[in-house]
Design a protein around this motif. Structure first.
Motif, PDB file in Angstrom:
ATOM      1  N   PHE A  51       2.740 -12.423  -3.728  1.00 22.82           N
ATOM      2  CA  PHE A  51       1.527 -11.664  -3.454  1.00 22.82           C
ATOM      3  C   PHE A  51       0.492 -12.557  -2.784  1.00 22.82           C
ATOM      4  N   TYR A  52      -0.421 -11.925  -2.105  1.00 24.46           N
ATOM      5  CA  TYR A  52      -1.466 -12.670  -1.401  1.00 24.46           C
ATOM      6  C   TYR A  52      -2.267 -13.527  -2.377  1.00 24.46           C
ATOM      7  N   THR A  53      -2.639 -12.946  -3.520  1.00 25.37           N
ATOM      8  CA  THR A  53      -3.416 -13.703  -4.499  1.00 25.37           C
ATOM      9  C   THR A  53      -2.608 -14.863  -5.077  1.00 25.37           C
ATOM     10  N   LEU A  54      -1.306 -14.684  -5.208  1.00 23.77           N
ATOM     11  CA  LEU A  54      -0.456 -15.763  -5.710  1.00 23.77           C
ATOM     12  C   LEU A  54      -0.380 -16.897  -4.696  1.00 23.77           C
ATOM     13  N   TYR A  55      -0.274 -16.563  -3.418  1.00 20.90           N
ATOM     14  CA  TYR A  55      -0.260 -17.592  -2.382  1.00 20.90           C
ATOM     15  C   TYR A  55      -1.604 -18.320  -2.336  1.00 20.90           C
ATOM     16  N   LEU A  56      -2.697 -17.576  -2.495  1.00 24.98           N
ATOM     17  CA  LEU A  56      -4.026 -18.188  -2.532  1.00 24.98           C
ATOM     18  C   LEU A  56      -4.113 -19.173  -3.704  1.00 24.98           C
ATOM     19  N   TYR A  57      -3.574 -18.784  -4.838  1.00 26.07           N
ATOM     20  CA  TYR A  57      -3.576 -19.659  -6.016  1.00 26.07           C
ATOM     21  C   TYR A  57      -2.760 -20.921  -5.744  1.00 26.07           C
ATOM     22  N   GLN A  58      -1.613 -20.781  -5.106  1.00 27.86           N
ATOM     23  CA  GLN A  58      -0.791 -21.946  -4.807  1.00 27.86           C
ATOM     24  C   GLN A  58      -1.532 -22.931  -3.910  1.00 27.86           C
ATOM     25  N   GLU A  59      -2.184 -22.414  -2.888  1.00 30.18           N
ATOM     26  CA  GLU A  59      -2.902 -23.295  -1.963  1.00 30.18           C
ATOM     27  C   GLU A  59      -4.067 -23.993  -2.657  1.00 30.18           C
ATOM     28  N   ALA A  60      -4.768 -23.261  -3.545  1.00 29.74           N
ATOM     29  CA  ALA A  60      -5.952 -23.832  -4.179  1.00 29.74           C
ATOM     30  C   ALA A  60      -5.595 -24.799  -5.299  1.00 29.74           C
ATOM     31  N   PHE A  61      -4.729 -24.379  -6.222  1.00 33.74           N
ATOM     32  CA  PHE A  61      -4.489 -25.165  -7.423  1.00 33.74           C
ATOM     33  C   PHE A  61      -3.104 -25.814  -7.458  1.00 33.74           C
ATOM     34  N   GLY A  62      -2.264 -25.490  -6.483  1.00 34.40           N
ATOM     35  CA  GLY A  62      -0.980 -26.161  -6.378  1.00 34.40           C
ATOM     36  C   GLY A  62      -1.027 -27.335  -5.422  1.00 34.40           C
ATOM     37  N   PHE A  63      -1.676 -27.125  -4.276  1.00 34.77           N
ATOM     38  CA  PHE A  63      -1.760 -28.166  -3.249  1.00 34.77           C
ATOM     39  C   PHE A  63      -3.177 -28.682  -3.055  1.00 34.77           C
ATOM     40  N   PHE A  76      -4.679  -4.865  -4.514  1.00 38.30           N
ATOM     41  CA  PHE A  76      -4.849  -6.065  -3.687  1.00 38.30           C
ATOM     42  C   PHE A  76      -5.093  -7.303  -4.548  1.00 38.30           C
ATOM     43  N   LYS A  77      -5.731  -7.115  -5.696  1.00 43.40           N
ATOM     44  CA  LYS A  77      -6.067  -8.252  -6.564  1.00 43.40           C
ATOM     45  C   LYS A  77      -4.959  -8.570  -7.563  1.00 43.40           C
ATOM     46  N   ASN A  78      -3.879  -7.827  -7.548  1.00 40.66           N
ATOM     47  CA  ASN A  78      -2.819  -8.023  -8.537  1.00 40.66           C
ATOM     48  C   ASN A  78      -2.307  -9.463  -8.502  1.00 40.66           C
ATOM     49  N   PHE A  79      -2.255 -10.090  -9.667  1.00 42.84           N
ATOM     50  CA  PHE A  79      -1.869 -11.496  -9.705  1.00 42.84           C
ATOM     51  C   PHE A  79      -0.989 -11.847 -10.909  1.00 42.84           C
ATOM     52  N   THR A  80      -1.451 -11.513 -12.116  1.00 38.04           N
ATOM     53  CA  THR A  80      -0.797 -11.991 -13.337  1.00 38.04           C
ATOM     54  C   THR A  80       0.686 -11.625 -13.428  1.00 38.04           C
ATOM     55  N   PRO A  81       1.083 -10.349 -13.215  1.00 41.24           N
ATOM     56  CA  PRO A  81       2.516 -10.030 -13.326  1.00 41.24           C
ATOM     57  C   PRO A  81       3.383 -10.825 -12.353  1.00 41.24           C
ATOM     58  N   ALA A  82       2.921 -10.929 -11.100  1.00 39.35           N
ATOM     59  CA  ALA A  82       3.703 -11.676 -10.117  1.00 39.35           C
ATOM     60  C   ALA A  82       3.794 -13.149 -10.486  1.00 39.35           C
ATOM     61  N   PHE A  83       2.715 -13.703 -11.008  1.00 41.35           N
ATOM     62  CA  PHE A  83       2.706 -15.119 -11.390  1.00 41.35           C
ATOM     63  C   PHE A  83       3.665 -15.385 -12.543  1.00 41.35           C
TER      64      PHE A  83
END
Length: 314
Positions: free
Chosen positions: A267-279, A245-252
């Motif tokens: 991935f869910y964590t990648l989308y969370l990252y986009q919302e937080a640090f992208g937008f 569930f926490k997988n992030f780095t490979p997808a990023f």
């Protein structure tokens, strides 16, 4: 007979000794709390405090530049009603978890069974199989993986030897997620070590008795190995599910931080990252983080509730 009952000096000495002892214990406790102070500061300052602040932010609009604005449950309502990327990221993540975790556990158990036969050079093989777990989540391995599965990568060059024209695995939405699943399964070293330790705890005389009764290797595996190893399987399943569930780095790295092609690796964590640090939608990202926590908690609770039907501790 207690001689101190009639001896004032003895009573005084006993009270003094008791007082010194209690003061000694008090000093030890103070020193103990003093040494624990860095942990308490880290726990409340870096874990509990940020969690409480994140929970508050999940009910606000916050962009890091202006003060948080209270919006109530709007972030959660938007998430489940009008945000298609949320459902896409949830679908991709669940697909990844459901496939990668069982495949990784099967690979880990298979290798552990082979290593448990007492082959020579076991420490070397154990270290070699464990190495991908140490390197698999790194940026360097993700970049290497992207090159291996590129259109002119090592995989397609190998297929070309047999006259097969392979696709660009990374940029094809039909295969891109599978490359990440393969990468996750390749990192089976950590659960393999735990399986191997569990197999070493099963008494050999149990297998000898089963063999005398005519049980073959497959029947011994089903009736002896799996039941006695079920607590270890349960532990590995919980840990690997949370990690998936926490997988992030490979997808990023492989998707360039976008989740492309066509959000197939979002991935869910990648989308969370986009919302937080992208937008810079920190309020919405906080709500996403708490939904992820609830999702992991539900999966874990379900595993514990069903464990009594298949996990054997006796």
């Amino acid at each position: 007979m207690d001689i101190t009952a009639s001896d004032p000096a003895a009573r005084t000495n006993r009270r003094a000794a008791t007082g010194e002892l209690s003061r000694g214990f008090g000093s030890r406790e103070r020193y103990g709390y003093l040494f624990l102070a860095p942990w308490f500061i880290g726990f409340f300052g870096l874990s509990v405090g940020p969690m409480i602040w994140s929970f508050y932010l999940s009910f606000t609009n916050f962009d890091l530049l202006t003060d948080p604005k209270w919006v109530g449950a709007s972030n959660y309502i938007r998430m489940f009603t009008t945000d298609p990327k949320f459902m896409t990221s949830m679908r991709v993540t669940l697909f990844f978890v459901v496939l990668s975790v069982p495949l990784k556990l099967i690979a880990a158990l298979t290798v552990a069974l082979l290593l448990n036969r007492g082959m020579k050079g076991l420490p070397i093989y154990r270290a070699l199989f464990y190495l991908p777990s140490l390197l698999g989540a790194s940026v360097a391995i993700a970049i290497l993986w992207r090159q291996i599965f590129a259109g002119n990568g090592l995989v397609n060059k190998f297929l070309a030897l047999f006259g097969i024209a392979g696709p660009s695995w990374i940029s094809n939405p039909s295969y891109s997620l599978w490359t990440l699943i393969i990468l996750s399964v390749w990192q089976f070293g950590s659960p393999m070590i735990i399986f191997l330790a569990g197999l070493r705890q099963i008494p050999a005389d149990v297998y000898e008795a089963a063999s005398l009764d005519g049980a073959g290797r497959w029947r011994q595996f089903i009736k002896i190995t799996l039941p006695l190893l079920s607590p270890v399987v349960f532990f590995n399943a919980i840990i690997q599910t949370i990690e998936a569930f926490k997988n992030f780095t490979p997808a990023f790295i492989i998707s360039g931080g976008t989740g492309n092609p066509i959000n197939s690796t979002l991935f869910y964590t990648l989308y969370l990252y986009q919302e937080a640090f992208g937008f810079f939608r920190m309020g919405y990202a906080s709500a996403l983080a708490w939904v992820l926590l609830a999702l992991v908690a539900i999966f874990t609770a379900f595993a514990f509730l069903t464990a009594k039907y298949w996990v054997h501790y006796d």
